[in-house]
Motif scaffolding. Structure first.
Motif, PDB file in Angstrom:
ATOM      1  N   ASP A 268      11.374 -11.240  -6.630  1.00  0.00           N
ATOM      2  CA  ASP A 268      11.424 -12.889  -5.699  1.00  0.00           C
ATOM      3  C   ASP A 268      10.165 -12.429  -4.450  1.00  0.00           C
ATOM      4  O   ASP A 268      10.962 -11.414  -4.386  1.00  0.00           O
ATOM      5  N   THR A 269       9.030 -13.143  -4.929  1.00  0.00           N
ATOM      6  CA  THR A 269       8.442 -12.744  -3.685  1.00  0.00           C
ATOM      7  C   THR A 269       8.296 -13.964  -2.454  1.00  0.00           C
ATOM      8  O   THR A 269       7.600 -14.242  -1.566  1.00  0.00           O
ATOM      9  N   ARG A 270      10.135 -15.170  -2.225  1.00  0.00           N
ATOM     10  CA  ARG A 270      10.145 -15.531  -1.734  1.00  0.00           C
ATOM     11  C   ARG A 270      10.423 -14.919   0.067  1.00  0.00           C
ATOM     12  O   ARG A 270      11.210 -14.202   0.098  1.00  0.00           O
ATOM     13  N   LEU A 271      10.066 -15.446   0.544  1.00  0.00           N
ATOM     14  CA  LEU A 271      10.161 -15.010   2.144  1.00  0.00           C
ATOM     15  C   LEU A 271      11.428 -15.206   2.909  1.00  0.00           C
ATOM     16  O   LEU A 271      11.805 -16.357   2.304  1.00  0.00           O
ATOM     17  N   PRO A 272      12.198 -14.228   3.478  1.00  0.00           N
ATOM     18  CA  PRO A 272      13.647 -14.993   4.517  1.00  0.00           C
ATOM     19  C   PRO A 272      13.134 -16.613   4.619  1.00  0.00           C
ATOM     20  O   PRO A 272      12.733 -15.999   5.493  1.00  0.00           O
ATOM     21  N   GLY A 273      14.393 -17.556   4.421  1.00  0.00           N
ATOM     22  CA  GLY A 273      13.858 -18.819   5.239  1.00  0.00           C
ATOM     23  C   GLY A 273      13.304 -19.812   4.649  1.00  0.00           C
ATOM     24  O   GLY A 273      13.235 -21.035   4.868  1.00  0.00           O
ATOM     25  N   ALA A 301      -5.390 -17.867   5.089  1.00  0.00           N
ATOM     26  CA  ALA A 301      -6.242 -16.912   4.090  1.00  0.00           C
ATOM     27  C   ALA A 301      -6.713 -15.795   4.371  1.00  0.00           C
ATOM     28  O   ALA A 301      -5.507 -15.219   4.466  1.00  0.00           O
ATOM     29  N   GLU A 302      -7.599 -15.038   3.730  1.00  0.00           N
ATOM     30  CA  GLU A 302      -7.586 -13.920   3.164  1.00  0.00           C
ATOM     31  C   GLU A 302      -6.777 -12.645   4.578  1.00  0.00           C
ATOM     32  O   GLU A 302      -7.685 -12.851   5.233  1.00  0.00           O
ATOM     33  N   PRO A 303      -6.283 -12.076   3.840  1.00  0.00           N
ATOM     34  CA  PRO A 303      -5.987 -10.777   5.019  1.00  0.00           C
ATOM     35  C   PRO A 303      -6.775 -10.101   5.614  1.00  0.00           C
ATOM     36  O   PRO A 303      -7.365  -9.397   4.379  1.00  0.00           O
ATOM     37  N   GLY A 304      -6.687  -9.793   6.098  1.00  0.00           N
ATOM     38  CA  GLY A 304      -7.986  -8.216   6.932  1.00  0.00           C
ATOM     39  C   GLY A 304      -7.646  -7.373   5.890  1.00  0.00           C
ATOM     40  O   GLY A 304      -6.332  -6.723   5.410  1.00  0.00           O
ATOM     41  N   PRO A 305      -8.426  -6.529   6.001  1.00  0.00           N
ATOM     42  CA  PRO A 305      -8.361  -4.917   4.877  1.00  0.00           C
ATOM     43  C   PRO A 305      -7.195  -4.240   5.371  1.00  0.00           C
ATOM     44  O   PRO A 305      -6.743  -3.324   4.799  1.00  0.00           O
ATOM     45  N   ALA A 306      -6.710  -3.752   7.274  1.00  0.00           N
ATOM     46  CA  ALA A 306      -5.756  -3.423   7.753  1.00  0.00           C
ATOM     47  C   ALA A 306      -4.225  -4.403   7.087  1.00  0.00           C
ATOM     48  O   ALA A 306      -3.950  -3.407   7.007  1.00  0.00           O
ATOM     49  N   ALA A 307      -3.729  -4.884   6.378  1.00  0.00           N
ATOM     50  CA  ALA A 307      -3.229  -5.397   6.164  1.00  0.00           C
ATOM     51  C   ALA A 307      -2.924  -5.182   4.599  1.00  0.00           C
ATOM     52  O   ALA A 307      -1.493  -4.449   4.587  1.00  0.00           O
ATOM     53  N   PHE A 308      -3.534  -4.136   4.099  1.00  0.00           N
ATOM     54  CA  PHE A 308      -3.617  -3.329   3.188  1.00  0.00           C
ATOM     55  C   PHE A 308      -2.919  -2.257   2.517  1.00  0.00           C
ATOM     56  O   PHE A 308      -1.950  -1.651   2.460  1.00  0.00           O
ATOM     57  N   ASP A 309      -3.347  -1.628   4.014  1.00  0.00           N
ATOM     58  CA  ASP A 309      -3.640  -0.054   4.889  1.00  0.00           C
ATOM     59  C   ASP A 309      -1.474  -0.760   4.754  1.00  0.00           C
ATOM     60  O   ASP A 309      -0.572   0.645   4.823  1.00  0.00           O
ATOM     61  N   THR A 310      -0.784  -1.823   5.591  1.00  0.00           N
ATOM     62  CA  THR A 310       0.605  -1.704   6.088  1.00  0.00           C
ATOM     63  C   THR A 310       1.038  -2.280   4.904  1.00  0.00           C
ATOM     64  O   THR A 310       2.392  -1.261   4.697  1.00  0.00           O
ATOM     65  N   ALA A 311       0.588  -2.561   3.797  1.00  0.00           N
ATOM     66  CA  ALA A 311       1.545  -3.261   2.585  1.00  0.00           C
ATOM     67  C   ALA A 311       1.757  -1.933   2.079  1.00  0.00           C
ATOM     68  O   ALA A 311       3.078  -1.307   1.408  1.00  0.00           O
ATOM     69  N   LEU A 312       0.742  -0.955   1.695  1.00  0.00           N
ATOM     70  CA  LEU A 312       1.043   0.170   0.926  1.00  0.00           C
ATOM     71  C   LEU A 312       1.593   1.515   1.308  1.00  0.00           C
ATOM     72  O   LEU A 312       2.720   2.005   0.716  1.00  0.00           O
ATOM     73  N   ALA A 313       1.503   1.664   2.641  1.00  0.00           N
ATOM     74  CA  ALA A 313       2.695   2.389   3.422  1.00  0.00           C
ATOM     75  C   ALA A 313       3.642   1.837   3.051  1.00  0.00           C
ATOM     76  O   ALA A 313       4.362   2.924   2.872  1.00  0.00           O
ATOM     77  N   THR A 314       4.124   0.775   3.125  1.00  0.00           N
ATOM     78  CA  THR A 314       5.451   0.026   3.184  1.00  0.00           C
ATOM     79  C   THR A 314       5.809   1.298   1.754  1.00  0.00           C
ATOM     80  O   THR A 314       6.734   0.858   1.456  1.00  0.00           O
ATOM     81  N   ALA A 315       5.111   0.699   0.601  1.00  0.00           N
ATOM     82  CA  ALA A 315       5.045   0.845  -0.589  1.00  0.00           C
ATOM     83  C   ALA A 315       5.828   2.311  -0.781  1.00  0.00           C
ATOM     84  O   ALA A 315       6.578   2.710  -1.602  1.00  0.00           O
ATOM     85  N   TYR A 349       7.201   1.419 -13.646  1.00  0.00           N
ATOM     86  CA  TYR A 349       6.355   0.188 -13.234  1.00  0.00           C
ATOM     87  C   TYR A 349       7.815  -0.038 -12.075  1.00  0.00           C
ATOM     88  O   TYR A 349       7.905  -2.088 -12.616  1.00  0.00           O
ATOM     89  N   ASP A 350       7.728   0.281 -11.452  1.00  0.00           N
ATOM     90  CA  ASP A 350       8.322   0.072 -10.055  1.00  0.00           C
ATOM     91  C   ASP A 350       7.472  -1.418  -9.146  1.00  0.00           C
ATOM     92  O   ASP A 350       6.262  -1.239  -8.841  1.00  0.00           O
ATOM     93  N   ARG A 351       8.452  -2.288  -8.387  1.00  0.00           N
ATOM     94  CA  ARG A 351       7.757  -3.284  -7.872  1.00  0.00           C
ATOM     95  C   ARG A 351       8.272  -3.859  -6.292  1.00  0.00           C
ATOM     96  O   ARG A 351       9.217  -3.626  -6.523  1.00  0.00           O
ATOM     97  N   VAL A 352       8.039  -4.380  -5.352  1.00  0.00           N
ATOM     98  CA  VAL A 352       8.613  -4.268  -4.788  1.00  0.00           C
ATOM     99  C   VAL A 352       7.658  -5.660  -3.378  1.00  0.00           C
ATOM    100  O   VAL A 352       6.645  -5.852  -3.639  1.00  0.00           O
ATOM    101  N   ALA A 353       8.015  -6.240  -3.170  1.00  0.00           N
ATOM    102  CA  ALA A 353       8.365  -7.451  -2.022  1.00  0.00           C
ATOM    103  C   ALA A 353       7.504  -7.116  -0.845  1.00  0.00           C
ATOM    104  O   ALA A 353       8.126  -6.552  -0.312  1.00  0.00           O
ATOM    105  N   VAL A 354       6.722  -7.129  -0.309  1.00  0.00           N
ATOM    106  CA  VAL A 354       6.737  -6.269   1.677  1.00  0.00           C
ATOM    107  C   VAL A 354       5.994  -8.199   2.478  1.00  0.00           C
ATOM    108  O   VAL A 354       4.968  -8.948   2.003  1.00  0.00           O
ATOM    109  N   HIS A 355       7.117  -8.091   3.180  1.00  0.00           N
ATOM    110  CA  HIS A 355       6.522  -9.351   4.446  1.00  0.00           C
ATOM    111  C   HIS A 355       5.642  -9.464   4.734  1.00  0.00           C
ATOM    112  O   HIS A 355       5.097  -8.118   5.527  1.00  0.00           O
ATOM    113  N   PRO A 356       4.777 -10.434   5.020  1.00  0.00           N
ATOM    114  CA  PRO A 356       3.375 -10.365   5.726  1.00  0.00           C
ATOM    115  C   PRO A 356       3.116  -9.952   6.672  1.00  0.00           C
ATOM    116  O   PRO A 356       2.223  -9.705   7.231  1.00  0.00           O
TER     117      PRO A 356
END
Length: 485
Positions: A268-273, A301-315, A349-356
Motif C-alpha cells: 500500500d503506497t498511499r500516504l496516511p490521510g 517534481a522529480e525528487p532531488g538526489p538527497a531524497a534517495f539517501d533518506t529513503a535508502l537509510a530508512t529502508a 524480496y521484502d518491500r517498504v513504503a517510505v513517507h517522502p
C-alpha cells in the motif's frame, strides 16, 4: 498386424507397434493409444521443442554474455572501500544524461557491480535509459536502452526464446512447446516403465541406462528413453514454469491463483490521510511504486538526489539489506517504494513504503508472508531463467537443453530405423502406430478419460486445440486411406 524391424536383431515384433487382439478391450489398448499419441506429438511438436531448447540454452547464458558485451558498463575496476552516497552517484548520472525523468535507482547486486540510474526518456517507447555509475568513484560508465532492467542483448534473446521475435504467432509456438512437453515426458515414462515390467530392464539399471548389447532400433530406443528418464524432472519443471507466464495457459493459471487467494501481497503506497486510490494498490509490477493516488492528483517534481539517501537509510534501518530498487512517489499522495532485488537463493524480496516528508515506513510486505503458491511461482520463474542458484542453475539448464535435443534426434532416428526396407515395401519413413487404438481401451478408462482430457484442454487451451487438430487430421487421413483401398 505386426511389423518386424530389419535393423533390430532382437526376436519377435517391435513391442511399440504390436497390436492387441481386435475387439478386445484391455490395458494393451491403453498402451497402443499412448504409443500413437507419443509418436504424433513427437513428430510434429519436437521441432518446437528443439527451438525452445536451443534458444533457452542461449538465454540461460545471458549473464556471461552481458559481461562479455557490456562489461565496461556493468562492472567496476576497483572494489572495496567506502562508496559515494547515492545522491552523489545520481547527481553524476543526471549531469551526464539530463534528459528524461528519474524513474528508479538500483544498488549493485555484487561488490563489483555498478549502480543503475533509470530514466524515462521520450521516444524510447517501452524501453528506458539506464545509466551505469561506479559506486566507489561516481564515475559514469555509460548508458544502455534497457527494458524492465534487461540489457538490449538479454531483452533480444528473451524475445527470441519467448516468441522467436514473431509476436503473437511466436507466442503460440512457445506455448505449444511448453504444453506438449510434459505430455511427451509423462507418456514416455509410462511407456518405458511399462516395457521394463518382467524383463531385464525391470532393474533400476535397466530403467536408467540403455542396454549395452542392444543394436539398431533397440539401442536408439534405449538411449532415447533412458536419457528422457534422467531429464524428466527438469523437463517437467520447465514445462510447468513456462506455462505459468504463457498467454493462454498463464491466464488460466492466474484465475486459479485468484480463486485460492494465492497472489503476492500488494504494498500500500498511499500516504496516511490521502484519498483512496481509484485503482488497485501498488504492487511489485506497478510503475513508480504502484497506484495509490487519485486520478487527479498532481505529479510531484522529480525528487532531488538527497531524497534517495533518506529513503535508502530508512529502508536499511527497516532491515532491507542487499541490493534494492528505489522508486520515487508516483504522485503527491504516494510514498516511496524500496524493494529488495536479490534473485539468488536465499532470495530477498521484502518491500517498504517510505513517507517522502517524514522518512518513516508507512507500509511493508515481507517475503516470508507470501502465500505458498506465490512463492512457488516466483521461485519457479527465477529457476526457469537460470538465476535462482547462480552458475549451478545455468549448468543444469544447459545440460537439460542439450539432453532434450539429443532425445528428439534419437526419436527421429528411431522412426527412420523402423522404416520397411524390403524391396516390395521399401519406404523413406518409419512405420506409424496403427490407428483405432481407442476401440481397444477399457470402457471405464474412456468414461473417465474423455472428461479429464476436456478439462485439461480448457486449462491448457493450446494443448486442447492442437490435440483436436491432431484428431481431425488423423480422422481425415483414415477416411482417405479407407477409400483408397
Amino acid at each position: 498386424m505386426t511389423a518386424t524391424i530389419d535393423h533390430d536383431p532382437g526376436p519377435g515384433p517391435d513391442p511399440d507397434l504390436r497390436r492387441a487382439a481386435p475387439g478386445v478391450r484391455s490395458r494393451h489398448g491403453v498402451r497402443e493409444l499412448l504409443v500413437r499419441l507419443h509418436f504424433y506429438a513427437g513428430v510434429f511438436v519436437a521441432p518446437f521443442l528443439v527451438v525452445a531448447a536451443l534458444t533457452g540454452l542461449v538465454y540461460a547464458l545471458t549473464p556471461q554474455l552481458d559481461q562479455l558485451v557490456y562489461g565496461d558498463r556493468l562492472g567496476v575496476e576497483r572494489t572495496g572501500g567506502p562508496t559515494v552516497p547515492l545522491s552523489g552517484q545520481i547527481a553524476a548520472a543526471r549531469a551526464a544524461y539530463p534528459e528524461g525523468v528519474l524513474a528508479s535507482v538500483a544498488t549493485p547486486a555484487e561488490p563489483d557491480g555498478t549502480t543503475r540510474v533509470v530514466l524515462d526518456v521520450p521516444g524510447l517507447g517501452e524501453r528506458q535509459r539506464t545509466v551505469f555509475v561506479d559506486p566507489y568513484t561516481a564515475e559514469v560508465r555509460g548508458a544502455l536502452a534497457t527494458r524492465s532492467g534487461a540489457t538490449p542483448l538479454t531483452a533480444w534473446l528473451g524475445d527470441l526464446h519467448r516468441d522467436l521475435r514473431l509476436g503473437e504467432t511466436g507466442r503460440l509456438y512457445s506455448e505449444a512447446a511448453a504444453s506438449w512437453l510434459w505430455v511427451l515426458v509423462a507418456g514416455g515414462l509410462v511407456l518405458w516403465l511399462g516395457r521394463a515390467r518382467g524383463r531385464r530392464a525391470a532393474s533400476v539399471r535397466g530403467v536408467l541406462l540403455p542396454e549395452r548389447t542392444a543394436r539398431g532400433v533397440r539401442r536408439t530406443r534405449g538411449l532415447h528413453a533412458a536419457t528422457g528418464v534422467w531429464l524428466a524432472l527438469g523437463l517437467l519443471f520447465l514445462s510447468a514454469t513456462g506455462l505459468t507466464w504463457s498467454q493462454y495457459s498463464g491466464e488460466r493459471f492466474g484465475r486459479l491463483v485468484d480463486a485460492v487467494q494465492g497472489n503476492a501481497p500488494k504494498l500500500d503506497t498511499r500516504l496516511p490521510g490521502a484519498a483512496p486510490a481509484s485503482g488497485a494498490e501498488g504492487g511489485e509490477h506497478a510503475g513508480h511504486g504502484g497506484d495509490g493516488a487519485t486520478a487527479d492528483a498532481a505529479e510531484p517534481a522529480e525528487p532531488g538526489p538527497a531524497a534517495f539517501d533518506t529513503a535508502l537509510a530508512t529502508a536499511r534501518r527497516a532491515g532491507l539489506d542487499g541490493p534494492v530498487v528505489l522508486t520515487p512517489p508516483a504522485d503527491a499522495s504516494a510514498a516511496w517504494v524500496v524493494a529488495q532485488k536479490d534473485d539468488v537463493w536465499p532470495v530477498r524480496y521484502d518491500r517498504v513504503a517510505v513517507h517522502p516528508v517524514t522518512g518513516e515506513v508507512t507500509a511493508r510486505t515481507r517475503w516470508a508472508d507470501h502465500p505458498p503458491l506465490a512463492k512457488l511461482s516466483k521461485l519457479g520463474v527465477q529457476g526457469h531463467m537460470g538465476v535462482l542458484f547462480g552458475v549451478a542453475n545455468q549448468v543444469v539448464l544447459v545440460v537439460v537443453a542439450l539432453g532434450l535435443v539429443l532425445v528428439v534426434l534419437w526419436g527421429y532416428r528411431m522412426w527412420w530405423q523402423r522404416r520397411p526396407t524390403r524391396g516390395d515395401r521399401a519406404s523413406r519413413l518409419g512405420r506409424v502406430p496403427a490407428r483405432g487404438a481407442w476401440r481397444r481401451v477399457p470402457l471405464p478408462v474412456l468414461v473417465a478419460g474423455v472428461p479429464a482430457v476436456a478439462a485439461l484442454g480448457w486449462a491448457l487451451p493450446v494443448l486442447g486445440w492442437t490435440l483436436l487438430l491432431f484428431l481431425v487430421v488423423d480422422a481425415a487421413a483414415g477416411l482417405v486411406a479407407g477409400r483408397a483401398r
